[in-house]
Design a protein around this motif. Structure first.
Motif, PDB file in Angstrom:
ATOM      1  N   ALA A 338      -5.242 -16.934  -5.752  1.00 34.76           N
ATOM      2  CA  ALA A 338      -6.523 -16.402  -6.249  1.00 34.76           C
ATOM      3  C   ALA A 338      -6.309 -14.960  -6.698  1.00 34.76           C
ATOM      4  N   PRO A 339      -5.629 -14.779  -7.822  1.00 35.97           N
ATOM      5  CA  PRO A 339      -5.301 -13.413  -8.247  1.00 35.97           C
ATOM      6  C   PRO A 339      -6.544 -12.582  -8.547  1.00 35.97           C
ATOM      7  N   SER A 340      -6.501 -11.325  -8.089  1.00 30.43           N
ATOM      8  CA  SER A 340      -7.591 -10.401  -8.390  1.00 30.43           C
ATOM      9  C   SER A 340      -7.092  -8.982  -8.120  1.00 30.43           C
ATOM     10  N   PRO A 341      -7.665  -7.991  -8.791  1.00 28.46           N
ATOM     11  CA  PRO A 341      -7.261  -6.598  -8.543  1.00 28.46           C
ATOM     12  C   PRO A 341      -7.484  -6.177  -7.093  1.00 28.46           C
ATOM     13  N   VAL A 342      -8.528  -6.700  -6.470  1.00 23.97           N
ATOM     14  CA  VAL A 342      -8.806  -6.334  -5.071  1.00 23.97           C
ATOM     15  C   VAL A 342      -7.707  -6.857  -4.151  1.00 23.97           C
ATOM     16  N   VAL A 343      -7.245  -8.064  -4.426  1.00 22.73           N
ATOM     17  CA  VAL A 343      -6.141  -8.606  -3.629  1.00 22.73           C
ATOM     18  C   VAL A 343      -4.893  -7.740  -3.801  1.00 22.73           C
ATOM     19  N   ASP A 344      -4.611  -7.343  -5.049  1.00 27.57           N
ATOM     20  CA  ASP A 344      -3.445  -6.483  -5.301  1.00 27.57           C
ATOM     21  C   ASP A 344      -3.591  -5.143  -4.581  1.00 27.57           C
ATOM     22  N   LEU A 345      -4.791  -4.599  -4.578  1.00 34.07           N
ATOM     23  CA  LEU A 345      -5.007  -3.317  -3.906  1.00 34.07           C
ATOM     24  C   LEU A 345      -4.797  -3.465  -2.392  1.00 34.07           C
ATOM     25  N   ASN A 346      -5.322  -4.540  -1.831  1.00 38.60           N
ATOM     26  CA  ASN A 346      -5.117  -4.778  -0.396  1.00 38.60           C
ATOM     27  C   ASN A 346      -3.641  -5.007  -0.085  1.00 38.60           C
ATOM     28  N   ARG A 347      -2.946  -5.686  -0.995  1.00 42.59           N
ATOM     29  CA  ARG A 347      -1.500  -5.885  -0.802  1.00 42.59           C
ATOM     30  C   ARG A 347      -0.791  -4.535  -0.813  1.00 42.59           C
ATOM     31  N   ALA A 348      -1.248  -3.633  -1.682  1.00 38.26           N
ATOM     32  CA  ALA A 348      -0.621  -2.306  -1.734  1.00 38.26           C
ATOM     33  C   ALA A 348      -0.787  -1.578  -0.404  1.00 38.26           C
ATOM     34  N   VAL A 349      -1.965  -1.711   0.193  1.00 35.81           N
ATOM     35  CA  VAL A 349      -2.188  -1.067   1.497  1.00 35.81           C
ATOM     36  C   VAL A 349      -1.232  -1.650   2.538  1.00 35.81           C
ATOM     37  N   ALA A 350      -1.085  -2.977   2.520  1.00 34.35           N
ATOM     38  CA  ALA A 350      -0.162  -3.613   3.476  1.00 34.35           C
ATOM     39  C   ALA A 350       1.272  -3.175   3.214  1.00 34.35           C
ATOM     40  N   VAL A 351       1.654  -3.068   1.937  1.00 36.57           N
ATOM     41  CA  VAL A 351       3.009  -2.620   1.588  1.00 36.57           C
ATOM     42  C   VAL A 351       3.236  -1.194   2.077  1.00 36.57           C
ATOM     43  N   SER A 352       2.215  -0.359   1.977  1.00 36.70           N
ATOM     44  CA  SER A 352       2.371   1.027   2.434  1.00 36.70           C
ATOM     45  C   SER A 352       2.657   1.077   3.923  1.00 36.70           C
ATOM     46  N   MET A 353       2.091   0.135   4.675  1.00 37.81           N
ATOM     47  CA  MET A 353       2.322   0.108   6.118  1.00 37.81           C
ATOM     48  C   MET A 353       3.681  -0.513   6.451  1.00 37.81           C
ATOM     49  N   ALA A 354       4.126  -1.441   5.609  1.00 38.98           N
ATOM     50  CA  ALA A 354       5.391  -2.125   5.891  1.00 38.98           C
ATOM     51  C   ALA A 354       6.591  -1.363   5.338  1.00 38.98           C
ATOM     52  N   LYS A 355       6.434  -0.750   4.147  1.00 40.35           N
ATOM     53  CA  LYS A 355       7.590  -0.146   3.475  1.00 40.35           C
ATOM     54  C   LYS A 355       7.392   1.320   3.129  1.00 40.35           C
ATOM     55  N   GLY A 356       6.219   1.856   3.355  1.00 39.37           N
ATOM     56  CA  GLY A 356       5.971   3.253   3.059  1.00 39.37           C
ATOM     57  C   GLY A 356       5.094   3.447   1.842  1.00 39.37           C
ATOM     58  N   PRO A 357       4.504   4.647   1.687  1.00 44.63           N
ATOM     59  CA  PRO A 357       3.535   4.895   0.607  1.00 44.63           C
ATOM     60  C   PRO A 357       4.131   4.871  -0.790  1.00 44.63           C
ATOM     61  N   ALA A 358       5.406   5.204  -0.945  1.00 45.49           N
ATOM     62  CA  ALA A 358       5.987   5.249  -2.290  1.00 45.49           C
ATOM     63  C   ALA A 358       5.986   3.854  -2.932  1.00 45.49           C
ATOM     64  N   ALA A 359       6.386   2.842  -2.153  1.00 45.27           N
ATOM     65  CA  ALA A 359       6.407   1.473  -2.680  1.00 45.27           C
ATOM     66  C   ALA A 359       5.001   1.015  -3.038  1.00 45.27           C
ATOM     67  N   ALA A 360       4.049   1.417  -2.227  1.00 52.37           N
ATOM     68  CA  ALA A 360       2.660   1.005  -2.484  1.00 52.37           C
ATOM     69  C   ALA A 360       2.085   1.731  -3.704  1.00 52.37           C
ATOM     70  N   LEU A 361       2.477   2.985  -3.888  1.00 46.27           N
ATOM     71  CA  LEU A 361       1.926   3.752  -5.006  1.00 46.27           C
ATOM     72  C   LEU A 361       2.284   3.108  -6.347  1.00 46.27           C
ATOM     73  N   ALA A 362       3.451   2.507  -6.420  1.00 50.84           N
ATOM     74  CA  ALA A 362       3.854   1.846  -7.668  1.00 50.84           C
ATOM     75  C   ALA A 362       2.885   0.704  -8.012  1.00 50.84           C
ATOM     76  N   ILE A 363       2.484  -0.039  -6.990  1.00 49.24           N
ATOM     77  CA  ILE A 363       1.528  -1.141  -7.218  1.00 49.24           C
ATOM     78  C   ILE A 363       0.180  -0.589  -7.678  1.00 49.24           C
ATOM     79  N   VAL A 364      -0.261   0.487  -7.004  1.00 49.23           N
ATOM     80  CA  VAL A 364      -1.557   1.067  -7.331  1.00 49.23           C
ATOM     81  C   VAL A 364      -1.541   1.687  -8.736  1.00 49.23           C
ATOM     82  N   ASP A 365      -0.433   2.308  -9.082  1.00 52.47           N
ATOM     83  CA  ASP A 365      -0.331   2.897 -10.423  1.00 52.47           C
ATOM     84  C   ASP A 365      -0.417   1.819 -11.503  1.00 52.47           C
ATOM     85  N   ASP A 366       0.213   0.687 -11.242  1.00 50.11           N
ATOM     86  CA  ASP A 366       0.116  -0.427 -12.200  1.00 50.11           C
ATOM     87  C   ASP A 366      -1.335  -0.880 -12.355  1.00 50.11           C
ATOM     88  N   LEU A 367      -2.037  -0.941 -11.227  1.00 50.15           N
ATOM     89  CA  LEU A 367      -3.446  -1.341 -11.276  1.00 50.15           C
ATOM     90  C   LEU A 367      -4.256  -0.337 -12.094  1.00 50.15           C
TER      91      LEU A 367
END
Length: 424
Positions: A338-367
């Motif tokens: 069920a692709p959606s920008p909100v899902v991607d944003l929530n995934r970015a938050v989870a990525v920031s907790m698992a791998k750090g903020p830099a990896a998550a920022l790339a996802i958010v910047d794409d959004l």
């Protein structure tokens, strides 16, 4: 002297039995819109009679009888239904009116417990019919299935009562114009329309869980009503895993409500929540519902996956000890399903907790580059948080200021302002 508790009794009975009463009347008359009007007329009569004469021994039966009599009055007024009226007027036996079958001998057949479940299920499917707009589905579901008044729905969604009344009136006219029959749709059509039913319940809960505007963060009445509807749906459709997935999601999310707000009503972020205040019984119910969804063996759907994410949080003793890697995987699966920008944003938050903020920022910047969520405070809020963690306060300030400007909920806006004030 009138009974001072009569109005309270009317409200209590209506709250519990309205869907069954409307459903039974719809089955009786074969007319969904008429049934809803008849039930409202019976409610209005109860509000006058019960405080004056006392609460009847069988309140639901009383309302149903009044509704039935009003139905006969309505048939009497319909010249085109003279023949039908004649049959009803000479024999008040119930059950055959809507179907044309010979009338039943049992006076209680309209309240046949074996058919009540089907009536309520039919109400949900009719109220969520695809010919209606999303706003109309929500209003009609809360009105005829949830038993909320137009005033209550209007307060919940911060719109004028007249707007809600107009939506409901228009919805009933639309259903009538489309000749949508009252009844549980056939299996194939039911499967096609089930996502719409689930989506309406989910939207009602989402608005209750985090109010999109106003002065309260959580609208407990709305969230509770959505959870109740989900429980009814799970009982009526026990073989549908996504129904249990939705119920699991609602239970596990609501379990955190007691710790989500501070004494002043402000939001408490996940990392600061007192997990001992989470509702253990709701977590147990949510996990049981998720287990039922998994046991169906058809794989989790979008609601089931979100419930699985909520379960990860429910089982973790702290934010640091949360299985963030699993949550990232679950969000990736959800994004494919069920692709959606909100899902991607929530995934970015989870990525920031698992791998750090830099990896998550790339996802958010794409959004941000895609233009998604351009009018939502969520994207700049998350981006500001990530930039803060990366030691880039000036850029974070710009993002948080934008988030404050876009936030419509007073409590969320106050939290963002505190984050802004805490920047170096």
């Amino acid at each position: 002297m009138g009974d001072p508790t009569g109005r309270e009794a009317v409200a209590a009975v209506w709250r519990i039995e309205s869907a069954r009463i409307v459903g039974a009347l719809a089955r009786y008359t074969g007319d969904f819109a008429l049934a809803e009007d008849l039930a409202q007329e019976a409610l209005a009569e109860a509000l006058v009679t019960w405080p004056r004469d006392g609460v009847p021994r069988n309140p639901s039966g009383w309302l149903l009888t009044v509704g039935r009599r009003r139905a006969i009055d309505a048939f009497r007024r319909r010249s085109a239904l003279d023949e039908r009226y004649a049959a009803l007027a000479h024999d008040l036996d119930e059950g055959g009116a809507a179907t044309g079958r010979p009338p039943e001998k049992d006076d209680d057949v309209l309240w046949d417990p074996d058919r009540i479940d089907d009536d309520v299920l039919a109400l949900m499917f009719v109220s969520c019919h695809p010919v209606l707009s999303r706003e109309a589905r929500i209003a009609l579901t809360l009105r005829v299935v949830g038993g909320l008044t137009s005033d209550e729905i209007a307060r919940a969604f911060l719109v004028p009562t007249a707007t809600v009344q107009a939506r409901i009136t228009r919805a009933k006219k639309t259903l009538g114009a489309a000749r949508v029959p009252f009844g549980v749709p056939p299996a194939g059509e039911r499967a096609e329309r089930l996502p719409s039913v689930l989506n309406v319940v989910y939207l009602i809960f989402t608005e209750g869980s985090t109010a999109s505007s106003g002065g309260e963060l959580i609208r407990f009445d709305l969230a509770g009503e959505a959870a109740r509807l989900a429980r009814v749906l799970a009982r009526l459709m026990p073989d549908e895993p996504e129904v249990h997935g939705l119920l699991a999601l609602l239970e596990l999310t609501a379990a955190r409500f007691p710790a989500r707000t501070a004494p002043d009503g402000g939001p408490v972020l996940l990392e600061h929540q007192d997990r001992t205040r989470w509702d253990g019984a709701a977590i147990h119910r949510g996990r049981a519902a998720l287990s039922r969804a998994e046991k169906a063996g058809r794989g989790l759907g979008p609601y089931g996956l979100q419930a699985a994410i909520a379960e990860c949080h429910a089982l973790a003793p702290s934010v640091a000890e949360t299985d963030w890697d699993r949550i990232v995987l679950l969000y990736e699966a959800l994004g494919r399903l069920a692709p959606s920008p909100v899902v991607d944003l929530n995934r970015a938050v989870a990525v920031s907790m698992a791998k750090g903020p830099a990896a998550a920022l790339a996802i958010v910047d794409d959004l941000a580059a895609s233009g998604a969520l351009a009018n939502s405070h969520l994207l700049p809020s998350v981006r500001g948080e990530l930039l803060t963690r990366l030691g880039r306060p000036e850029e974070a300030r710009t993002e948080l200021e934008q988030a404050v400007e876009l936030a419509a909920n007073d409590r969320e806006r106050a939290l963002l302002q505190r984050k802004l004030a805490a920047l170096p």
